[in-house]
Design a protein around this motif. Structure first.
Motif, short mmCIF file in Angstrom:
data_model
loop_
_atom_site.label_atom_id
_atom_site.label_comp_id
_atom_site.label_asym_id
_atom_site.label_seq_id
_atom_site.Cartn_x
_atom_site.Cartn_y
_atom_site.Cartn_z
N PHE A 126 2.10 -9.39 6.27
CA PHE A 126 1.31 -8.36 5.62
C PHE A 126 0.24 -8.95 4.70
CE2 PHE A 126 4.76 -4.81 5.99
CZ PHE A 126 4.55 -4.79 7.37
N ASP A 127 0.36 -10.23 4.32
CA ASP A 127 -0.74 -10.89 3.61
C ASP A 127 -1.98 -10.89 4.51
OD1 ASP A 127 1.01 -11.52 1.51
OD2 ASP A 127 1.55 -13.45 2.41
N TRP A 128 -1.77 -11.26 5.76
CA TRP A 128 -2.89 -11.32 6.71
C TRP A 128 -3.37 -9.91 7.06
CZ3 TRP A 128 -4.38 -9.57 11.43
CH2 TRP A 128 -5.42 -10.24 12.07
N PRO A 158 11.77 -5.83 1.29
CA PRO A 158 11.21 -6.00 -0.06
C PRO A 158 10.07 -7.02 -0.08
CG PRO A 158 13.61 -5.93 -0.16
CD PRO A 158 13.24 -5.98 1.30
N LYS A 159 10.19 -8.05 0.74
CA LYS A 159 9.12 -9.05 0.79
C LYS A 159 7.84 -8.46 1.36
CE LYS A 159 8.39 -13.92 1.95
NZ LYS A 159 9.02 -15.12 2.56
N GLY A 160 7.97 -7.59 2.36
CA GLY A 160 6.79 -6.93 2.91
C GLY A 160 6.14 -6.02 1.89
N TYR A 161 6.97 -5.29 1.15
CA TYR A 161 6.45 -4.42 0.10
C TYR A 161 5.71 -5.24 -0.96
CZ TYR A 161 6.47 -1.40 -4.02
OH TYR A 161 6.11 -0.68 -5.13
N ASN A 166 0.82 -7.07 -3.90
CA ASN A 166 0.02 -8.17 -4.42
C ASN A 166 -1.37 -8.25 -3.79
OD1 ASN A 166 2.14 -8.93 -6.06
ND2 ASN A 166 2.92 -10.50 -4.66
N ALA A 167 -1.45 -7.92 -2.49
CA ALA A 167 -2.72 -8.09 -1.78
C ALA A 167 -3.65 -6.89 -1.93
CB ALA A 167 -2.46 -8.35 -0.30
N PRO A 169 -4.25 -4.41 -4.74
CA PRO A 169 -4.10 -3.81 -6.07
C PRO A 169 -4.83 -2.47 -6.21
CG PRO A 169 -5.62 -5.67 -6.14
CD PRO A 169 -4.98 -5.70 -4.79
N GLU A 170 -5.81 -2.19 -5.33
CA GLU A 170 -6.53 -0.92 -5.41
C GLU A 170 -5.66 0.27 -4.98
OE1 GLU A 170 -9.55 -3.80 -3.40
OE2 GLU A 170 -7.37 -3.57 -3.57
N TRP A 171 -4.65 -0.01 -4.21
CA TRP A 171 -3.85 1.07 -3.65
C TRP A 171 -2.74 1.52 -4.60
CZ3 TRP A 171 -2.62 -0.13 2.21
CH2 TRP A 171 -3.80 0.03 2.95
N THR A 172 -2.52 2.82 -4.62
CA THR A 172 -1.35 3.39 -5.29
C THR A 172 -0.31 3.65 -4.20
OG1 THR A 172 -2.70 4.44 -6.99
CG2 THR A 172 -0.47 5.29 -6.68
N LEU A 173 0.69 2.78 -4.14
CA LEU A 173 1.69 2.84 -3.09
C LEU A 173 2.85 3.74 -3.51
CD1 LEU A 173 1.68 -0.96 -2.21
CD2 LEU A 173 0.55 0.87 -0.95
N VAL A 174 3.19 4.71 -2.65
CA VAL A 174 4.26 5.66 -2.97
C VAL A 174 5.16 5.82 -1.75
CG1 VAL A 174 2.82 6.92 -4.62
CG2 VAL A 174 2.91 7.67 -2.23
N ASP A 175 6.34 6.34 -2.00
CA ASP A 175 7.28 6.63 -0.92
C ASP A 175 6.77 7.84 -0.12
OD1 ASP A 175 9.46 6.98 0.75
OD2 ASP A 175 10.95 6.97 -0.86
N ALA A 176 6.69 7.70 1.20
CA ALA A 176 6.27 8.81 2.06
C ALA A 176 7.41 9.77 2.36
CB ALA A 176 5.69 8.28 3.37
N PHE A 177 8.63 9.41 1.97
CA PHE A 177 9.80 10.27 2.16
C PHE A 177 9.97 10.72 3.62
CE2 PHE A 177 8.70 10.78 -2.35
CZ PHE A 177 9.90 10.39 -2.93
N GLU A 178 10.04 9.73 4.52
CA GLU A 178 10.32 9.99 5.94
C GLU A 178 9.34 11.01 6.53
OE1 GLU A 178 12.72 7.63 4.35
OE2 GLU A 178 13.25 9.66 3.69
#
Length: 418
Positions: A126-128, A158-161, A166-167, A169-178
């Motif tokens: 996910f870094d790439w 967790p490592k993917g998250y 880290n890559a 920072p502009e995004w607000t990441l939230v749970d999509a709840f399935e």
């Protein structure tokens, strides 16, 4: 010789016999219009939840939206779904090279990350992927709202998250709840046809299990016969690999669900719980039955009677517009009449399945569920009673109709005596 419960007339109601010009490129399982409807439904839900983009990592959801189907989910992969614009499917490079063989997406939307990112302690694919999304100008538009993640998906680590956090920072990441899982809950008519076909594979696998369960047979031999039937299928209905292996709690261990097999030899007096699924083009129809080698105990006969009454009561309650909690209530009242209770859920929504689960992780049949049944919802209703030193299971996979219920198999709902 065991009684056969296989369907009498093979059929292919989904019309899956058509072959493309290239036999190694699979035809799309559904029409372009159906895939368009699925994406539209996902985007409506995204807008309702305030999402400007969605990151999909569940292999069943990838299949649902793109048709992509391969044993590649053990490495990171994701589908980027913007609220507007083209989707992008990111896969390991060697998998992306062949993704066009199952996915309907154009090749330019199938993107492979370099092999050097696979299983590296200080790098993550996910870094790439984040860099590639930035290079394509996809980051800023998605930053206008929240970006949904499948936080409970089995293959989102967790490592993917952390890599995405880290890559990007502009995004607000939230749970999509399935989010996509909930879109999948109501099946199309074409999906129902695939489930009916899968049900025929299920019947063949359960028949193989019943034939193989006998005194002197080791559990692993029974499992082998089931696996063979699951893969072979029947005329017009080939078998896909199931999301869960056959489960065979036996004797005293039948008081515990989800046990698989060993070389334990079946003995006279054993009750063998068989839980399996037939799968066809990733659509699953689970089924459980209990096989008794010899005369059953009084305790087992008591469970047989209670479960038969309870399951019939549930099936009689199923119909469009009925609250899910009423199914649980019908089951609980029936059990109470026999002086019994069951604390675990009674069932769950089913459809597309990949390891390690054939459930959709949405509706659960229990008293606390506030969902309401709709036509073409599909469920595995599993009446498992796990006591102390013995147990009993009977289940049905069903479709909700406007006025009632359709079952995908027709095995007798009773203790199978051999």
């Amino acid at each position: 010789m065991a009684t056969s419960y296989l369907p009498a007339e093979p059929a292919d109601p989904a019309g899956t016999d058509a072959r493309p010009a290239d036999p190694d490129v699979r035809p799309a399982l559904f029409s372009p219009a159906e895939y368009d409807r699925r994406l539209e439904a996902v985007r409506r839900r995204m807008a309702y939840q305030g999402l400007s983009a969605l990151v999909v990592t569940d292999p069943a959801n990838l299949f649902y939206l793109t048709g992509y189907d391969a044993w590649s989910f053990y490495t990171p992969q994701m589908l980027f779904v913007p609220l507007e614009g083209e989707m992008l499917l990111y896969l390991r490079e060697m998998d992306a090279n062949g993704a066009f063989r199952t996915s309907w997406l154009p090749r330019e939307q199938l993107i492979g990350y370099p092999e050097r990112y696979v299983h590296r302690p200080h790098l993550h694919p996910f870094d790439w992927v984040a860099f590639d999304l930035r290079r394509r100008g996809r980051i800023a538009p998605a930053a206008k709202g929240c970006v949904g993640l499948e936080m409970d998906a089995h293959f989102f680590s967790p490592k993917g998250y952390r890599a995405l956090v880290n890559a990007l920072p502009e995004w607000t990441l939230v749970d999509a709840f399935e989010l996509v899982n909930w879109v999948r809950v109501v099946k199309s008519e074409a999906e129902i046809q695939y489930l009916r076909t899968a049900g025929r594979v299920t019947a063949a696998a359960m028949q193989a299990a019943i034939d193989a369960v006998e005194p002197g047979a080791p559990q692993n031999r029974v499992a082998a016969q089931i696996a063979r039937a699951q893969a072979e299928g029947v005329d017009g209905a080939w078998g896909d690999f199931p999301a869960i292996v056959p489960m065979l709690p036996t004797g005293a261990s039948a008081d515990t669900p989800h046990l698989t097999w060993s070389d334990r030899v079946l003995q006279p007096g054993d009750a063998v719980v068989v839980e399996l699924a037939g799968a066809h083009r990733r659509y699953h129809v689970p089924l459980a039955r209990t096989v008794m080698l010899g005369p059953p105990s009084d305790e087992l006969l008591r469970l047989e009677a209670a479960v038969a009454e309870g399951l019939q009561s549930v099936l009689d309650t199923v119909a469009e517009g009925v609250p899910v909690r009423e199914l649980a209530s019908a089951w609980n009242w029936a059990l109470a009449g026999h002086g019994l209770e069951k604390h675990s859920r009674l069932g769950y929504s089913i459809g597309i399945g990949y390891p390690p689960d054939w459930g959709e992780r949405t509706i659960s049949i229990r008293s606390e569920d506030e969902s309401v049944l709709a036509e073409n919802m599909t469920f595995h209703i599993i009446c498992g009673m796990w006591m102390t030193g013995y147990g009993y299971e009977v289940s049905e996979s069903v479709r909700v109709t406007r006025t009632g219920v359709e079952t995908f198999t027709s095995f007798p709902r009773a203790l199978i005596r051999k």
